[in-house]
Design a protein around this motif. Structure first.
Motif, PDB file in Angstrom:
ATOM      1  N   PHE A  98      68.172  42.207  64.361  1.00  0.00           N
ATOM      2  CA  PHE A  98      68.615  41.176  65.091  1.00  0.00           C
ATOM      3  C   PHE A  98      68.859  41.764  66.737  1.00  0.00           C
ATOM      4  N   LEU A  99      68.310  42.827  67.055  1.00  0.00           N
ATOM      5  CA  LEU A  99      68.611  43.422  68.141  1.00  0.00           C
ATOM      6  C   LEU A  99      68.433  42.606  69.335  1.00  0.00           C
ATOM      7  N   ASN A 100      67.205  41.768  69.394  1.00  0.00           N
ATOM      8  CA  ASN A 100      67.172  41.113  70.802  1.00  0.00           C
ATOM      9  C   ASN A 100      67.437  39.627  70.335  1.00  0.00           C
ATOM     10  N   PHE A 101      68.307  39.335  69.581  1.00  0.00           N
ATOM     11  CA  PHE A 101      68.660  37.835  69.442  1.00  0.00           C
ATOM     12  C   PHE A 101      70.021  37.509  70.074  1.00  0.00           C
ATOM     13  N   ASN A 102      69.896  37.802  71.439  1.00  0.00           N
ATOM     14  CA  ASN A 102      71.112  37.502  72.412  1.00  0.00           C
ATOM     15  C   ASN A 102      71.597  35.956  72.158  1.00  0.00           C
ATOM     16  N   ASN A 103      70.888  35.153  72.145  1.00  0.00           N
ATOM     17  CA  ASN A 103      71.111  33.716  72.276  1.00  0.00           C
ATOM     18  C   ASN A 103      71.606  33.050  71.006  1.00  0.00           C
ATOM     19  N   LEU A 104      71.110  33.979  69.814  1.00  0.00           N
ATOM     20  CA  LEU A 104      71.502  33.001  68.370  1.00  0.00           C
ATOM     21  C   LEU A 104      73.058  32.599  68.276  1.00  0.00           C
ATOM     22  N   GLN A 105      73.007  31.545  67.647  1.00  0.00           N
ATOM     23  CA  GLN A 105      74.249  30.878  67.491  1.00  0.00           C
ATOM     24  C   GLN A 105      74.546  30.566  65.856  1.00  0.00           C
ATOM     25  N   GLU A 106      73.186  30.336  65.229  1.00  0.00           N
ATOM     26  CA  GLU A 106      73.514  30.251  63.730  1.00  0.00           C
ATOM     27  C   GLU A 106      72.431  31.144  63.280  1.00  0.00           C
ATOM     28  N   LEU A 107      73.117  31.899  62.076  1.00  0.00           N
ATOM     29  CA  LEU A 107      72.232  32.534  61.178  1.00  0.00           C
ATOM     30  C   LEU A 107      72.488  32.419  59.661  1.00  0.00           C
ATOM     31  N   ASP A 108      71.426  32.099  59.287  1.00  0.00           N
ATOM     32  CA  ASP A 108      71.430  31.681  57.987  1.00  0.00           C
ATOM     33  C   ASP A 108      70.350  32.524  56.832  1.00  0.00           C
ATOM     34  N   PHE A 122      75.148  43.154  62.938  1.00  0.00           N
ATOM     35  CA  PHE A 122      75.611  41.739  63.374  1.00  0.00           C
ATOM     36  C   PHE A 122      76.214  42.243  64.985  1.00  0.00           C
ATOM     37  N   ARG A 123      76.404  43.456  65.323  1.00  0.00           N
ATOM     38  CA  ARG A 123      76.883  43.796  66.737  1.00  0.00           C
ATOM     39  C   ARG A 123      76.286  43.314  67.681  1.00  0.00           C
ATOM     40  N   PRO A 124      74.773  42.946  67.715  1.00  0.00           N
ATOM     41  CA  PRO A 124      74.186  42.586  68.791  1.00  0.00           C
ATOM     42  C   PRO A 124      74.253  40.966  68.847  1.00  0.00           C
ATOM     43  N   LEU A 125      75.036  40.275  68.069  1.00  0.00           N
ATOM     44  CA  LEU A 125      75.276  39.001  67.989  1.00  0.00           C
ATOM     45  C   LEU A 125      76.582  38.387  68.355  1.00  0.00           C
ATOM     46  N   GLY A 126      76.923  38.678  69.521  1.00  0.00           N
ATOM     47  CA  GLY A 126      78.227  38.205  70.099  1.00  0.00           C
ATOM     48  C   GLY A 126      78.326  36.590  70.224  1.00  0.00           C
ATOM     49  N   ASN A 127      77.245  36.132  70.251  1.00  0.00           N
ATOM     50  CA  ASN A 127      77.327  34.320  70.569  1.00  0.00           C
ATOM     51  C   ASN A 127      77.091  33.761  69.243  1.00  0.00           C
ATOM     52  N   LEU A 128      77.030  34.453  68.002  1.00  0.00           N
ATOM     53  CA  LEU A 128      76.790  33.792  66.810  1.00  0.00           C
ATOM     54  C   LEU A 128      78.122  33.020  66.229  1.00  0.00           C
ATOM     55  N   ARG A 129      77.908  31.492  66.337  1.00  0.00           N
ATOM     56  CA  ARG A 129      78.953  30.972  65.949  1.00  0.00           C
ATOM     57  C   ARG A 129      79.134  30.635  64.293  1.00  0.00           C
ATOM     58  N   THR A 130      77.991  30.714  63.557  1.00  0.00           N
ATOM     59  CA  THR A 130      77.935  30.474  62.030  1.00  0.00           C
ATOM     60  C   THR A 130      77.196  31.327  61.535  1.00  0.00           C
ATOM     61  N   LEU A 131      77.623  32.030  60.335  1.00  0.00           N
ATOM     62  CA  LEU A 131      76.935  32.934  59.445  1.00  0.00           C
ATOM     63  C   LEU A 131      76.901  32.573  57.906  1.00  0.00           C
ATOM     64  N   ASN A 132      75.677  32.272  57.476  1.00  0.00           N
ATOM     65  CA  ASN A 132      75.744  31.840  56.050  1.00  0.00           C
ATOM     66  C   ASN A 132      75.023  33.015  55.047  1.00  0.00           C
ATOM     67  N   LEU A 133      76.061  33.703  54.466  1.00  0.00           N
ATOM     68  CA  LEU A 133      75.521  34.545  53.453  1.00  0.00           C
ATOM     69  C   LEU A 133      75.565  34.102  52.009  1.00  0.00           C
ATOM     70  N   THR A 134      75.839  32.822  51.715  1.00  0.00           N
ATOM     71  CA  THR A 134      75.842  32.124  50.411  1.00  0.00           C
ATOM     72  C   THR A 134      74.596  32.612  49.379  1.00  0.00           C
ATOM     73  N   GLY A 135      75.070  32.731  48.167  1.00  0.00           N
ATOM     74  CA  GLY A 135      74.008  33.058  47.169  1.00  0.00           C
ATOM     75  C   GLY A 135      73.332  34.436  47.289  1.00  0.00           C
ATOM     76  N   ASN A 136      74.046  35.436  47.711  1.00  0.00           N
ATOM     77  CA  ASN A 136      73.728  36.587  47.604  1.00  0.00           C
ATOM     78  C   ASN A 136      74.277  37.505  46.358  1.00  0.00           C
ATOM     79  N   SER A 137      74.218  39.016  46.622  1.00  0.00           N
ATOM     80  CA  SER A 137      74.866  39.794  45.567  1.00  0.00           C
ATOM     81  C   SER A 137      76.037  40.704  46.027  1.00  0.00           C
TER      82      SER A 137
END
Length: 383
Positions: A98-108, A122-137
């Motif tokens: 996600f190196l060039n996702f500077n505007n990303l606010q929601e990541l599912d 996740f270091r490049p995602l300083g503008n992220l507001r919502t992170l959804n990691l539901t249903g993984n391992s």
């Protein structure tokens, strides 16, 4: 010659039908304004979009992508604000995915097979507001997994296999307001787990194996919603929630036996769920309060014989009261009915209250004699 031609045509039709059936499971759609894009059934390299469309896209949702990795450069959407990659198959994220996702606010990234993530992802995602990691391992959460998410407001980790996390794992997301950790394998909460989360308002820890909550909520000053239902909690430490602003507290389906007034924040609570425990003593009186904001109380299916009269009178704001399936002393039940009769909610599968006649006419219960009520209650249910 004719037969050969017919056979060739039949083969062509068969091949075409098979290809069409295979292709029909893959579908990509882009809205007319080129801001929203949904793709299902393709591999990343098969998603064909013009450069101008990629620049305009604000939301992309990718399902069933038949990929196991998200590599650097696999997804190129420079101005994207909302990205969903829910394929059921993703196991690895390249640290530069996600190196060039500077505007990303929601990541599912829900419902994949992720179990570990590099602390660089996740270091490049300083503008992220919502992170959804539901249903993984995920089984454990290392200290640096959320590094870089300084502006994160919502974190969803439900339905994983989490049974261990570093005591400082949430220190990097100090702005977070909502965390969901329900349906995991958590059995222990480190005392300082929430220390840095001074803005946390919503926390769901339901459907785990938590036995002891310790002092984990002492510094959760802004916590308003807490769900601890469906755990194995037996005791609540006194003044555990006194520094919170809890309005909704769900402790249903645990193993609680005694509730003391100092264990719960009755000065702020509006909804309290205690059903399906083993509570025999609800030791809550008037607490020297003229007003209690409690609107909903569910104490169904416990071992309660009586409630303190002072509590019944002080809880004048109640609008919903669930008290069935307890071995009530009949006189005590009548005391509750006198004040809250219109508020008592009767279950559909219940004909009416079942109570036990005691030896007193003024609800003066001998607390050492509660066993007699339980025996009488069981006998009445058997009739």
């Amino acid at each position: 010659m004719v037969l050969t031609t017919i056979l060739k045509c039949s083969i062509c039709i068969f091949i075409f039908s098979v290809q069409f059936k295979s292709y029909s499971t893959a579908l990509c759609r882009t809205t007319n304004d080129h801001k929203n894009h949904t793709c299902e059934g393709f591999r990343f390299r098969e998603i064909v979009l013009s450069r101008s469309t990629r620049l305009q896209l604000l939301r992309t949702r990718i399902f069933n992508c038949k990929e196991t990795d998200v590599k650097e450069g696999a997804l190129v959407f420079p101005n994207l604000e909302n990205l969903t990659v829910s394929c059921g198959s993703i196991q690895n994220l390249d640290e530069k995915a996600f190196l060039n996702f500077n505007n990303l606010q929601e990541l599912d990234l829900s419902y994949n097979q992720l179990s570990k993530i590099s602390n660089q992802v996740f270091r490049p995602l300083g503008n992220l507001r919502t992170l959804n990691l539901t249903g993984n391992s995920f089984e454990d959460l290392p200290q640096t997994i959320f590094d870089g998410l300084n502006g994160l407001k919502e974190l969803f980790l439900s339905h994983n296999k989490i049974n261990n996390f570093h005591v400082k794992v949430f220190d990097a997301i100090r702005a977070v307001e909502k965390v969901s950790l329900d349906n995991n394998l958590i059995n222990f909460l480190p005392g300082r787990l929430l220390t840095k989360l001074r803005k946390l308002q919503y926390l769901d820890l339901s459907n785990n194996y938590i036995e002891n909550v310790g002092e984990v909520f002492v510094l959760a000053y802004n916590l308003q919603y807490l769900n601890l239902s469906h755990n194995v909690i037996e005791d609540l430490p006194l003044r555990l929630f006194q520094t919170t602003r809890l309005e909704i507290l769900d402790l249903s389906n645990n193993k609680l036996s005694i509730i003391y007034e100092d264990a719960l924040p009755f000065k702020t609570l509006k909804k309290l769920y205690l059903q399906n425990n083993q509570i025999s003593l609800f030791d809550v009186g008037g607490m020297n309060m003229e007003y209690m904001p409690l609107r909903l109380l569910n104490i169904e299916n416990n071992r309660l014989v009586f409630l303190e009269n002072d509590f019944i009178k002080t809880a004048s704001s109640l609008t919903e009261l669930y008290i069935f399936k307890n071995p009530w002393d009949c006189t005590c039940f009548q005391e509750i009915e006198k004040i809250h009769d219109e508020l008592i909610v009767q279950p559909e599968d219940t004909d009416g209250p079942v109570c036990v006649y005691g030896l007193s006419n003024d609800c003066n219960i001998n607390k050492s004699n509660l066993t007699a009520y339980y025996r009488a209650f069981v006998k009445q249910l058997e009739l």
